[in-house]
Design a protein around this motif. Structure first.
Motif, PDB file in Angstrom:
ATOM      1  N   GLN A 214       0.840  -1.195   0.000  1.00  0.00           N
ATOM      2  CA  GLN A 214       0.000   0.000   0.000  1.00  0.00           C
ATOM      3  C   GLN A 214       0.874   1.244   0.000  1.00  0.00           C
ATOM      4  O   GLN A 214       1.953   1.264   0.592  1.00  0.00           O
ATOM      5  CB  GLN A 214      -0.930   0.024   1.226  1.00  0.00           C
ATOM      6  N   SER A 219      -2.615   8.690   7.623  1.00  0.00           N
ATOM      7  CA  SER A 219      -4.013   8.377   7.931  1.00  0.00           C
ATOM      8  C   SER A 219      -4.574   7.324   6.981  1.00  0.00           C
ATOM      9  O   SER A 219      -5.388   6.484   7.382  1.00  0.00           O
ATOM     10  CB  SER A 219      -4.870   9.638   7.887  1.00  0.00           C
ATOM     11  N   ASP A 220      -4.134   7.339   5.707  1.00  0.00           N
ATOM     12  CA  ASP A 220      -4.571   6.300   4.766  1.00  0.00           C
ATOM     13  C   ASP A 220      -4.226   4.912   5.295  1.00  0.00           C
ATOM     14  O   ASP A 220      -5.071   4.006   5.332  1.00  0.00           O
ATOM     15  CB  ASP A 220      -3.898   6.478   3.401  1.00  0.00           C
ATOM     16  N   GLU A 223      -5.971   4.349   9.066  1.00  0.00           N
ATOM     17  CA  GLU A 223      -7.436   4.298   9.114  1.00  0.00           C
ATOM     18  C   GLU A 223      -8.043   3.402   8.040  1.00  0.00           C
ATOM     19  O   GLU A 223      -9.109   2.830   8.238  1.00  0.00           O
ATOM     20  CB  GLU A 223      -8.014   5.716   8.963  1.00  0.00           C
ATOM     21  N   ARG A 224      -7.353   3.293   6.898  1.00  0.00           N
ATOM     22  CA  ARG A 224      -7.895   2.535   5.764  1.00  0.00           C
ATOM     23  C   ARG A 224      -6.856   1.570   5.194  1.00  0.00           C
ATOM     24  O   ARG A 224      -6.461   1.684   4.031  1.00  0.00           O
ATOM     25  CB  ARG A 224      -8.390   3.501   4.685  1.00  0.00           C
ATOM     26  N   SER A 343     -18.039   0.783  13.466  1.00  0.00           N
ATOM     27  CA  SER A 343     -17.078   1.438  12.557  1.00  0.00           C
ATOM     28  C   SER A 343     -15.638   1.138  12.921  1.00  0.00           C
ATOM     29  O   SER A 343     -14.734   1.359  12.113  1.00  0.00           O
ATOM     30  CB  SER A 343     -17.309   2.951  12.562  1.00  0.00           C
ATOM     31  N   LEU A 346     -12.254  -3.323  11.348  1.00  0.00           N
ATOM     32  CA  LEU A 346     -11.658  -3.425  10.013  1.00  0.00           C
ATOM     33  C   LEU A 346     -11.708  -4.895   9.619  1.00  0.00           C
ATOM     34  O   LEU A 346     -11.043  -5.727  10.238  1.00  0.00           O
ATOM     35  CB  LEU A 346     -10.223  -2.906  10.028  1.00  0.00           C
TER      36      LEU A 346
END
Length: 353
Positions: A214, A219-220, A223-224, A343, A346
């Motif tokens: 990735q 934050s990418d 968080e994701r 939320s 993950l």
């Protein structure tokens, strides 16, 4: 300064591919960090950019120039080694001047440029000392000055802080970042230290087994995360294995029914939970997911506490909470409520592990 582009960069040793078709674009003035565990191919990638390792395939460009087959001294890339690689028999000034001398820089220019580089790294007046007379942090700065004095298009940093103690690492990484921003240097750094990467980078590249998993901002990735490897490697997570039973529903291997916001297909999956997203005590009861558990361990981290809670024979979680001034913290053996919102889950298909 210039941009840097890697296109399908590959390195094989026999049948073993240690870097597998890596493609990246680094913008002019950007600080990019290659992050990953030992043996993931990040240092080999950096050394191919520097010219010390010939690629087996792909290309490297600095600006509009293809440098893939150029020798290191023709790439105008400054490299700071993990071990600093200072010449012990040379003074600080001679070490810094070495790259200029190899490039046949006129002697009249060398002195002022060395002085400028030493000023940038706050080593004015140290030019006549030898490396053995310097601290680890000062040797690090000399290595950085030697890379900067050639006025590189790209600055390459190979685990530059790994030989420093913890306090000095914090100081020097902030200095390097401030200097990089001041000079607008396009920079690529290799590290396995997450805190360094998260502190210093504009963007991060997570690598595993020679491949890019990735690319994104802090934050990418936090968080994701793109997959379970990234979720596990960047930051800290508790992993709960189980099965997605329907839209937004999950059952753990320990039989715990959970709500999530994922649209994952039904089947085996793993949930990653960040410890700061969980809540302890009565407030947990109003959240999407909550259960009673037993405190098995409490880690004291100064301003924070990590509370380990066993929910059943199979499932456990780690909850990070502030260290309260009243001293009221959970104790080992306590029964306590734990909760978290849907939320916070993950969800990754099991085959992504």
């Amino acid at each position: 300064m210039a941009s840097l582009s890697l296109d399908g960069l590959t390195k094989r040793y026999g049948d073993n591919a240690v870097v597998k078709s890596v493609s990246l674009d680094v913008s002019d003035g950007e600080f990019l960090v290659l992050l990953g565990p030992s043996g993931c191919g990040k240092t080999t990638t950096l050394r191919m950019i520097a010219g010390f390792v010939p690629p087996s395939g792909g290309s490297i460009r600095i600006g509009d120039t293809d440098i893939t087959r150029l020798p290191p001294w023709k790439r105008n890339a400054g490299l700071v080694f993990q071990s600093y690689a200072l010449f012990p028999h040379m003074t600080v000034a001679e070490n810094v001047a070495f790259g200029l001398e190899m490039r046949k820089t006129p002697k009249a220019e060398i002195g002022p440029r060395v002085a400028e580089a030493l000023r940038l790294v706050r080593l004015d007046g140290y030019g006549e000392r030898y490396p053995r007379q310097l601290s680890g942090g000062q040797q690090q700065r000399v290595a950085l000055a030697r890379a900067l004095v050639i006025r590189p298009d790209v600055l390459l940093l190979d685990e530059p802080l790994s030989n420093l103690d913890a306090k000095l690492r914090l100081e020097v990484r902030l200095e390097i970042r401030a200097l990089q921003q001041q000079l607008g240097l396009t920079t690529v750094m290799v590290t396995h230290d997450q805190e360094e990467a998260l502190t210093m980078a504009d963007r991060l590249v997570v690598m595993s087994e020679g491949s890019v998993r990735q690319v994104g901002t802090q934050s990418d990735l936090y968080e994701r995360p793109a997959d379970l490897f990234v979720a596990d490697f960047v930051g800290r997570s508790t992993m709960i294995s189980g099965v997605v039973t329907g839209p937004g529903t999950f059952r753990s291997d320990g039989g715990l029914p959970l709500s999530c916001q994922a649209s994952s297909a039904e089947g085996p999956a793993t949930i990653a939970l960040r410890p700061e997203r969980l809540t302890l005590g009565a407030a947990a009861r109003g959240l999407d997911n909550h259960a009673a558990g037993t405190v098995t361990f409490v880690s004291y981290l100064g301003a924070l506490l990590d509370v380990h809670v066993r929910l059943n024979a199979t499932d456990h979680v780690v909850v990070q909470i502030p260290n309260r001034s009243d001293g009221q913290v959970p104790a080992v053996g306590d029964t306590i409520e734990v909760g978290w919102p849907a939320s916070a889950c993950l969800v990754f298909p099991r085959e992504a592990a």
